[in-house]
Design an enzyme around this catalytic site. Structure first.
Site, PDB file in Angstrom:
ATOM      1  N   ASP A 183      24.035  70.928  11.597  1.00 12.14           N
ATOM      2  CA  ASP A 183      23.615  71.972  10.645  1.00 12.14           C
ATOM      3  C   ASP A 183      24.723  72.222   9.620  1.00 12.14           C
ATOM      4  O   ASP A 183      24.471  72.263   8.409  1.00 12.14           O
ATOM      5  CB  ASP A 183      23.201  73.266  11.363  1.00 12.14           C
ATOM      6  CG  ASP A 183      24.096  73.632  12.539  1.00 12.14           C
ATOM      7  OD1 ASP A 183      24.924  72.795  12.942  1.00 12.14           O
ATOM      8  OD2 ASP A 183      23.978  74.759  13.048  1.00 12.14           O
ATOM      9  N   TYR A 190      12.228  59.827  18.597  1.00  9.94           N
ATOM     10  CA  TYR A 190      11.116  59.062  18.021  1.00  9.94           C
ATOM     11  C   TYR A 190      10.131  58.635  19.108  1.00  9.94           C
ATOM     12  O   TYR A 190      10.313  57.632  19.784  1.00  9.94           O
ATOM     13  CB  TYR A 190      11.666  57.903  17.172  1.00  9.94           C
ATOM     14  CG  TYR A 190      12.158  58.488  15.862  1.00  9.94           C
ATOM     15  CD1 TYR A 190      13.309  59.261  15.859  1.00  9.94           C
ATOM     16  CD2 TYR A 190      11.441  58.369  14.692  1.00  9.94           C
ATOM     17  CE1 TYR A 190      13.735  59.888  14.691  1.00  9.94           C
ATOM     18  CE2 TYR A 190      11.860  58.983  13.528  1.00  9.94           C
ATOM     19  CZ  TYR A 190      13.007  59.739  13.541  1.00  9.94           C
ATOM     20  OH  TYR A 190      13.412  60.369  12.396  1.00  9.94           O
ATOM     21  N   LYS A 216      24.768  67.762  17.771  1.00  6.35           N
ATOM     22  CA  LYS A 216      24.422  69.172  18.025  1.00  6.35           C
ATOM     23  C   LYS A 216      24.754  69.446  19.494  1.00  6.35           C
ATOM     24  O   LYS A 216      23.939  69.983  20.258  1.00  6.35           O
ATOM     25  CB  LYS A 216      22.923  69.380  17.714  1.00  6.35           C
ATOM     26  CG  LYS A 216      22.471  70.810  17.694  1.00  6.35           C
ATOM     27  CD  LYS A 216      22.943  71.620  16.518  1.00  6.35           C
ATOM     28  CE  LYS A 216      22.508  73.070  16.633  1.00  6.35           C
ATOM     29  NZ  LYS A 216      23.225  73.973  15.716  1.00  6.35           N
ATOM     30  N   ASP A 247      18.496  60.734   4.064  1.00  8.45           N
ATOM     31  CA  ASP A 247      17.665  61.063   2.899  1.00  8.45           C
ATOM     32  C   ASP A 247      18.432  62.020   1.985  1.00  8.45           C
ATOM     33  O   ASP A 247      18.392  61.895   0.756  1.00  8.45           O
ATOM     34  CB  ASP A 247      16.346  61.727   3.328  1.00  8.45           C
ATOM     35  CG  ASP A 247      15.218  60.707   3.492  1.00  8.45           C
ATOM     36  OD1 ASP A 247      15.521  59.533   3.761  1.00  8.45           O
ATOM     37  OD2 ASP A 247      14.033  61.088   3.362  1.00  8.45           O
ATOM     38  N   ASP A 266      18.315  60.112  10.251  1.00  9.68           N
ATOM     39  CA  ASP A 266      17.192  59.916   9.329  1.00  9.68           C
ATOM     40  C   ASP A 266      17.216  61.014   8.258  1.00  9.68           C
ATOM     41  O   ASP A 266      17.163  60.754   7.044  1.00  9.68           O
ATOM     42  CB  ASP A 266      15.890  59.978  10.142  1.00  9.68           C
ATOM     43  CG  ASP A 266      14.684  59.506   9.357  1.00  9.68           C
ATOM     44  OD1 ASP A 266      14.857  59.010   8.230  1.00  9.68           O
ATOM     45  OD2 ASP A 266      13.560  59.647   9.874  1.00  9.68           O
TER      46      ASP A 266
END
Ligand code: NAD
Length: 361
Positions: free
Chosen positions: A216, A130, A183, A244, A240
């Site tokens: 993933d 961010y 990851k 969602d 984030d």
């Protein structure tokens, strides 16, 4: 309890009004003595004061017991130097709200395609990719030439450690399962550090079952078997995106009720954005912000020993569950009510629960 309310943009004023109505009803039922203090933020503030967030608001929020922030049109805000600041980032950074706790669960009685589940995504909130909050000064994105951009991602052991412990503590209060999402096969240094620190932190919680999943693959696992997960910890951007998805799997983006938490402060905030496509139409689901506000009450009760606040939070969650069961909800979750009426339904359930809980005579 003094709460600062910042309605925000798009559907923000509609869902904030519904949330404030539920909060007032809970305050009355549980004698919480809540005072709400409204201020402009986002476009309304930009028009009136030349900035999306006035610096004075930070003092107002610091001296209050909590903050409710409606969604703002952050994509519209391009230049901080012109007062176009992302209010969400502003409070997360300046109040050190390092944990974004995002529960997602299904509701009995409502159809859902993916089976029943109840999980929480705990997202690191203060660094990662961010660009608007990961630097002390300047932005974490650099335009090197007109054709070359670099986006920096910051990962620190301190931030990994505190989000890891917050997640472990939460998991210990729930089903004692922690999944670390990362990851580290590609981001070997940054996500490698995140994974190592999370595993190390988890060792100090006896009985906690820990696994880790590549981000993933996680997208497939959480759709295939959401009931497998309890608490999931992730870095900022992965958390984030994942949260969602889990909110939508639970029925709607409008159902995820997160809380931003730091050592001293907490901020209630919907999981979704300002939804300009449905703004002003009285169709937005207010439940995300209502559940988030309930978490704020529970957080305040836990810190201050105020059992009435925790009871109010449970009653609100219960009333939301009853509204879902009765279908007294907005269209995104299969009901027919508008935003204001969906808020009123929750208020009525809270009030009728109170009446049935009061001993007669
Ligand atoms: P969004 O989350 O606003 O909307 C995505 C989709 O979900 C839309 O179809 C919308 O109608 C629907 N939706 C969202 N909330 C809903 C609700 N309560 N009830 C029913 N449906 C709902 O995402 P977006 O459209 O990509 O972003 C709009 C603006 O919000 C952008 O400016 C973005 O930067 C901003 N944003 C702000 C925040 C925040 O303030 N915390 C978070 C995310 C996005």
């Amino acid at each position: 309890m003094r709460i600062v309310v910042l309605p925000g943009d798009g559907i923000g004023p509609e869902i904030t009004a519904a949330t404030s109505a539920v909060l007032r009803a809970a305050s009355e039922r549980f004698q919480l003595n809540i005072n709400l203090e409204d201020h402009a933020v986002g476009h309304a503030s930009l028009e009136m004061f030349g900035t999306t967030v006035r610096p004075e608001l930070l003092d107002a929020v610091k001296s209050a017991d909590g903050l409710i922030l409606g969604p703002t049109a952050t994509f519209d805000f391009k230049e901080e130097a012109r007062g176009e600041i992302n209010p969400s980032k502003y409070f997360r950074k300046n109040l050190d709200l390092f944990a974004n706790v995002r529960p997602a669960r299904t509701y009995p009685g409502r159809p859902n395609r993916f089976g029943a589940f109840d999980l929480v995504v705990v997202r690191e909130n203060t660094e990662g990719f961010y660009a608007d909050r990961n630097m002390e000064q300047g932005s974490g994105e650099i335009l090197v030439t007109p054709d070359v951009a670099i986006s920096l991602r910051r990962i620190t052991k301190t931030c990994c450690d505190r989000i890891a412990h917050a997640s472990c503590k939460l998991a210990m209060k729930r089903r004692k399962r922690l999944t670390i999402v990362h990851k580290a096969n590609v981001l070997k240094i940054g996500d490698g550090m995140f994974l190592d620190v999370c595993r190390e932190a988890a060792r100090s919680y006896p009985g906690l079952a820990v696994d880790d999943v590549l981000v993933d693959a996680m997208m497939a696992h959480v759709v295939r078997q959401p009931e497998r997960f309890d608490v999931i910890v992730a870095t900022n951007m992965f958390g984030d995106i994942l949260s969602d998805l889990t909110a939508e799997l639970s029925g709607s983006l409008g159902l995820g009720g997160p809380l931003d938490v730091g050592p001293l402060h907490a901020m209630a905030q919907a999981a979704h954005g300002s939804a300009p496509d449905i703004a002003g139409k009285d169709v937005a689901n207010p439940i995300s912000l209502i559940l988030s506000m309930a978490l704020l009450l529970a957080w305040h009760g836990e810190r201050t020993g105020g059992l009435r606040f925790e009871a109010a939070a449970s009653a609100i969650e219960h009333a939301v569950g009853a509204a879902m069961r009765q279908g007294r909800v907005t269209r995104d979750v299969g009901g027919e009510l508008g935003t204001a009426a969906a808020g009123r339904a929750i208020v009525e359930i809270l009030q009728s629960d109170a009446a049935s809980a009061t001993p007669s005579g």
